[in-house]
Write a protein that holds these residues in place. Structure first.
Motif, PDB file in Angstrom:
ATOM      1  N   PRO A 239      14.631  10.455   5.067  1.00 11.56           N
ATOM      2  CA  PRO A 239      15.341   9.971   3.882  1.00 11.56           C
ATOM      3  C   PRO A 239      14.379   9.274   2.911  1.00 11.56           C
ATOM      4  O   PRO A 239      13.213   9.050   3.227  1.00 11.56           O
ATOM      5  N   GLY A 240      14.918   8.919   1.753  1.00 10.07           N
ATOM      6  CA  GLY A 240      14.148   8.151   0.783  1.00 10.07           C
ATOM      7  C   GLY A 240      13.937   8.896  -0.509  1.00 10.07           C
ATOM      8  O   GLY A 240      13.441  10.029  -0.517  1.00 10.07           O
ATOM      9  N   ASN A 241      14.273   8.250  -1.607  1.00  9.41           N
ATOM     10  CA  ASN A 241      14.272   8.879  -2.913  1.00  9.41           C
ATOM     11  C   ASN A 241      13.154   8.340  -3.807  1.00  9.41           C
ATOM     12  O   ASN A 241      12.261   9.070  -4.204  1.00  9.41           O
ATOM     13  N   ASN A 242      13.155   7.045  -4.093  1.00  6.56           N
ATOM     14  CA  ASN A 242      12.212   6.461  -5.041  1.00  6.56           C
ATOM     15  C   ASN A 242      10.996   5.883  -4.324  1.00  6.56           C
ATOM     16  O   ASN A 242      11.142   5.174  -3.326  1.00  6.56           O
ATOM     17  N   PHE A 243       9.810   6.146  -4.866  1.00  6.24           N
ATOM     18  CA  PHE A 243       8.585   5.701  -4.206  1.00  6.24           C
ATOM     19  C   PHE A 243       7.492   5.435  -5.236  1.00  6.24           C
ATOM     20  O   PHE A 243       7.563   5.873  -6.388  1.00  6.24           O
ATOM     21  N   ALA A 244       6.471   4.716  -4.794  1.00  2.00           N
ATOM     22  CA  ALA A 244       5.251   4.533  -5.578  1.00  2.00           C
ATOM     23  C   ALA A 244       4.080   4.521  -4.613  1.00  2.00           C
ATOM     24  O   ALA A 244       4.214   4.112  -3.462  1.00  2.00           O
ATOM     25  N   GLY A 245       2.926   4.957  -5.086  1.00  2.00           N
ATOM     26  CA  GLY A 245       1.757   4.988  -4.224  1.00  2.00           C
ATOM     27  C   GLY A 245       0.586   5.653  -4.927  1.00  2.00           C
ATOM     28  O   GLY A 245       0.474   5.610  -6.160  1.00  2.00           O
ATOM     29  N   THR A 246      -0.262   6.311  -4.140  1.00  2.00           N
ATOM     30  CA  THR A 246      -1.497   6.901  -4.656  1.00  2.00           C
ATOM     31  C   THR A 246      -1.600   8.357  -4.217  1.00  2.00           C
ATOM     32  O   THR A 246      -1.319   8.676  -3.054  1.00  2.00           O
ATOM     33  N   VAL A 247      -2.010   9.217  -5.133  1.00  2.00           N
ATOM     34  CA  VAL A 247      -2.204  10.630  -4.804  1.00  2.00           C
ATOM     35  C   VAL A 247      -3.421  10.766  -3.891  1.00  2.00           C
ATOM     36  O   VAL A 247      -4.522  10.310  -4.231  1.00  2.00           O
TER      37      VAL A 247
END
Length: 338
Positions: A61-69
């Protein structure tokens, strides 16, 4: 990698945190090492098979995220390895890595933390699109928000106030209304009483200009009756669990506009407006006009508890899943209210 695994959608008992294979980018895809993800009510619906889009298990599950390519397919041109990004995926975000289409992310502006960036996703996007591009809220108007203490509702309070509107927050308990007042709502109204419609009219000076409805059930019709001539009623969701039946003679007599908002459909039909709204949201988060009401932060190992907390309708504000250790997050983060 570690991630939240959904083996069954019969109930939340199908969720567990475990070791999973690392995702591999397909054509046009990138892999993002996730720093932060928001836990939204829609995630709980998907995990229990109650969302309008059905996802067959197993899935993360999980829709919205932030991070690094950290990896890209050979044909990717929109972003590069090392870029900080944030975006949306129907599922997959509650894990250390997620593979998504290159166009599902935006580069995170300098100065915007990963936590704030991920919160510019579905909850704040829904509230902003619904208020600005669907209801066309104007300064000084009375905006009634049903389900005002939840993630979308609390976002709507802060956005409506930033736009210069007067906010009448509606919720089921006094504790929830107190929370809404902390966020800047001008008035709080319990919608569980028999005099709900009359209370709304009183606090709106006789008529509401806009209603934003995340609840449905028995509360939609009284709220529509509280609008004045030409009032705008925007349907966002049905947290009460029941889709209301609205007498159309009310719409006729009041000259009302009743519109629906669903994030994927809006983005598909209004791509230019979607981009403009996301840029506006990012600017408001950067300059401090919006401060998300984060009421809970969970580590990835506690992801099941995070989803269970949001699944209960007593949850206030926004819940965040910190996939990487706290020390790896940017310093530019919103203050936790509770």
């Amino acid at each position: 990698m570690r991630g939240l695994y959904c083996s069954s959608v019969d109930s939340l008992s199908g969720l567990s945190v475990r070791d999973l294979p690392d995702p591999v980018p397909g054509p046009g895809q990138i892999v993002v090492t996730v720093s932060t993800a928001s836990v939204d009510y829609a995630d709980t619906l998907i995990a229990t098979g109650r969302y309008q889009i059905k996802v067959p298990p197993p899935f993360v599950p999980g829709n919205n995220f932030a991070g690094t390519v950290t990896e890209t397919a050979p044909d990717v041109t929109a972003v590069a390895v090392g870029d900080r990004v944030h975006g949306m995926a129907l599922v997959g975000a509650f894990a250390e890595k997620v593979a998504v289409d290159q166009h599902a992310v935006r580069c995170t502006p300098i100065g915007l933390s990963d936590e704030l960036a991920c919160l510019s996703g579905s909850g704040y996007r829904t509230a902003y699109d619904a208020l600005v591009s669907t209801a066309f809220v104007e300064r000084g108007e009375n905006v009634v928000i049903l389900g005002a203490s939840g993630a979308v509702g609390s976002a709507a309070i802060t956005i409506a106030k930033a736009l210069g509107a007067r906010v009448i927050a509606c919720a089921s308990t006094q504790d929830k209304l107190d929370f809404c007042r902390e966020l800047g709502a001008d008035v709080g109204v319990l919608y569980t009483g028999a005099d709900f419609k009359d209370n709304l009219k009183t606090h709106c000076g006789g008529a509401a200009d806009v209603v934003l409805d995340m609840v449905g059930g028995d509360y939609s019709e009284p709220a529509l009756r509280a609008t004045g001539y030409g009032g705008r009623f925007v349907v966002v969701g049905f947290a009460a669990g029941t889709v209301p039946r609205i007498p159309l003679n009310l719409v006729l007599l009041k000259g009302s506009t009743v519109k629906g908002y669903e994030i994927a459909s809006f983005e598909r039909h209004h791509p230019v407006q979607t981009r403009a709204n996301r840029e506006a949201l990012e600017r408001m988060l950067l300059d401090g006009r919006l401060t998300p009401p984060i009421t809970a932060r969970y580590d990835l190992d506690d992801a099941v508890d995070a989803v269970a907390s949001v699944a209960g309708r007593d949850k206030f504000g926004v819940t965040v899943l910190q996939v990487t250790p706290r020390a790896q997050h940017s310093d530019n983060e919103p203050k936790e209210l509770r």
